[in-house]
Design a protein around this motif. Structure first.
Motif, PDB file in Angstrom:
ATOM      1  N   LEU A   1       0.924  -1.000   0.338  1.00  0.00           N
ATOM      2  CA  LEU A   1       0.297  -0.341  -0.078  1.00  0.00           C
ATOM      3  C   LEU A   1       0.869   0.860  -0.149  1.00  0.00           C
TER       4      LEU A   1
ATOM      5  N   VAL B   1      -5.583  -3.555   5.965  1.00  0.00           N
ATOM      6  CA  VAL B   1      -6.734  -3.528   5.218  1.00  0.00           C
ATOM      7  C   VAL B   1      -6.660  -5.131   5.965  1.00  0.00           C
TER       8      VAL B   1
ATOM      9  N   SER C   1      -6.088  -8.013   4.974  1.00  0.00           N
ATOM     10  CA  SER C   1      -6.279  -8.562   3.899  1.00  0.00           C
ATOM     11  C   SER C   1      -4.346  -9.794   4.122  1.00  0.00           C
TER      12      SER C   1
ATOM     13  N   ARG D   1     -17.572  -5.988  -2.343  1.00  0.00           N
ATOM     14  CA  ARG D   1     -16.694  -5.376  -3.458  1.00  0.00           C
ATOM     15  C   ARG D   1     -17.303  -4.778  -4.490  1.00  0.00           C
TER      16      ARG D   1
ATOM     17  N   ILE E   1      -8.737  -0.028  -1.934  1.00  0.00           N
ATOM     18  CA  ILE E   1      -8.669  -0.855  -1.191  1.00  0.00           C
ATOM     19  C   ILE E   1      -9.094  -0.225   0.298  1.00  0.00           C
ATOM     20  N   ALA E   2      -9.404   1.546  -0.570  1.00  0.00           N
ATOM     21  CA  ALA E   2     -10.639   1.719   0.959  1.00  0.00           C
ATOM     22  C   ALA E   2     -10.478   2.924   0.193  1.00  0.00           C
TER      23      ALA E   2
END
Length: 411
Positions: A9, A36, A38, A65, A166-167
């Motif tokens: 990220l 996240v 993940s 998602r 992702i966010a």
């Protein structure tokens, strides 16, 4: 445990992900990102395992998602008889005679978008040509008004942001949902009209076809149309830009493709392997999964790193080299379920539009290559890519010498 020295990220990774692929595969092949919550798998065998073991790794993540902005469930969320029947309906719209008809639509739209650009001897292949072309041709195939492409593009940008982020901040989430609602409101009256008066377009096909007595509701058709729009538009302009970027950077291979257009399929296949436009594919681990390099707990989100897997030396010789002549790719199968690269995913949920993607990029590139003589990067331009989930050139400014006959023909 997360590696505190590295994050997928980070800005460094975003600037040039390929520089970190080997490090991930070798040092952190099952990489955890606490921000996240993940896991990211990067080795080719691990990615293929996650994408093909549909019981251990499901597509339930798409309920969060994708489904909110798709306005309903999409093919990748379905299983069993429902998935088989509805996939057949969609595949029928992108193969056989339908695909032959679409090739004519692709060529006509490409020529139309290209016409005002050709005589100038310069264009941004991504923003002047690739993006408007990809939206227009997809609208045409669906049977929608291609003059609406700018508004549809704006809606699709919001839908794509929701799926590939992702966010998201609450403000961006609201914007994305507004885009999805706008696109749904645009599509529903068309779907209902095509049910009553079907034509030869894909929306008519989706609205009226039944397989094994399985028909689709307006909500389901809406979701699949948005699915088709995102899947056809997002990768197309990126792949086209990346193809020309790599060929221009390898002038001997560009010259070979120009002399022998039969090599074009190999160049596209190698572009998809080398720089896949879809870089991440998410799955949900239904049970604890043990990999050589780490353990993913049950209930965890797993991101398959397609770009890293496609450059794994366990799968490809000299994987960091762009080589349209490589023997370990298999051009003939690169647009099928038997593809060695993973740009279209693999297994049950492999991209249903792979054949259309091939026809689209091949048709456009075959049209452009003879028209853009001495094509080159514009002096002084800086190349930059963006995107973590999907990735492609921000722009691709090119200079070229337009073929005189072509200018006359397209003017």
């Amino acid at each position: 445990m997360p590696d505190p020295r590295f994050s997928v990220l980070s800005e460094d990774f975003a600037a040039a992900p390929h520089r970190y692929f080997a490090r991930l595969r070798e040092q952190s092949p099952v990489h955890y990102e606490p921000a996240v919550d993940s896991w990211f798998v990067s080795r080719y065998p691990d990615v293929r395992r996650v994408l093909t073991d549909h019981e251990a790794f499901t597509t339930e993540t798409l309920q969060v998602r994708a489904e909110p902005v798709m306005r309903g469930p999409v093919l990748a969320q379905m299983t069993g008889a429902e998935h088989t029947a509805k996939r057949k309906i969609v595949v029928r719209g992108f193969t056989g005679q339908a695909l032959q008809d679409q090739t004519h639509v692709i060529r006509a739209n490409a020529a139309e978008v290209l016409a005002p650009l050709l005589s100038q001897g310069r264009m941004d292949l991504v923003n002047d040509f690739g993006k408007p072309f990809a939206v227009r041709v997809t609208l045409d195939v669906l049977g929608l008004d291609k003059e609406d492409w700018r508004q549809v593009s704006a809606w699709l940008a919001g839908v794509g942001e929701f799926i590939t982020s992702i966010a998201l901040t609450p403000e961006r989430r609201r914007h994305c949902m507004d885009c999805a609602l706008g696109l749904e409101a645009y599509l529903v009256p068309v779907i209902e009209q095509r049910r009553r008066h079907p034509g030869e377009d894909l929306i008519s096909l989706l609205s009226t076809t039944e397989f094994d007595s399985v028909a689709m509701s307006t909500r389901e058709v809406t979701a699949l149309i948005i699915n088709v729009l995102v899947a056809a538009v997002e990768p197309a302009d990126k792949t086209l830009g990346l193809l020309f970027k790599h060929l221009i950077d390898h002038p001997e291979q560009l010259a070979q493709v120009q002399r022998d257009p039969a090599l074009l399929s190999a160049a596209i296949a190698e572009t998809l392997r080398y720089t896949p436009p879809v870089q991440l594919i998410p799955r949900l681990a239904e049970q604890e999964a043990v990999f050589d390099g780490g353990v993913v707990p049950a209930g965890a989100t797993v991101f398959c790193m397609i770009g890293a897997a496609n450059r794994d030396p366990e799968a490809f010789t000299a994987p960091d080299a762009f080589d349209i002549h490589r023997q370990d790719l298999g051009t003939a199968r690169s647009f099928t379920a038997a593809a060695q690269h993973l740009a279209f995913g693999t297994g049950l949920h492999q991209c249903v539009g792979a054949a259309f993607a091939r026809a689209e990029i091949e048709t456009v590139a075959a049209l452009l290559l003879p028209l853009l003589d001495r094509v080159r990067h514009r002096p002084g331009s800086e190349y930059r890519e963006s995107g973590l989930y999907t990735r492609g050139p921000v722009a691709l400014p090119l200079d070229f010498t337009p073929a005189p006959d072509a200018v006359a023909a397209h003017s």
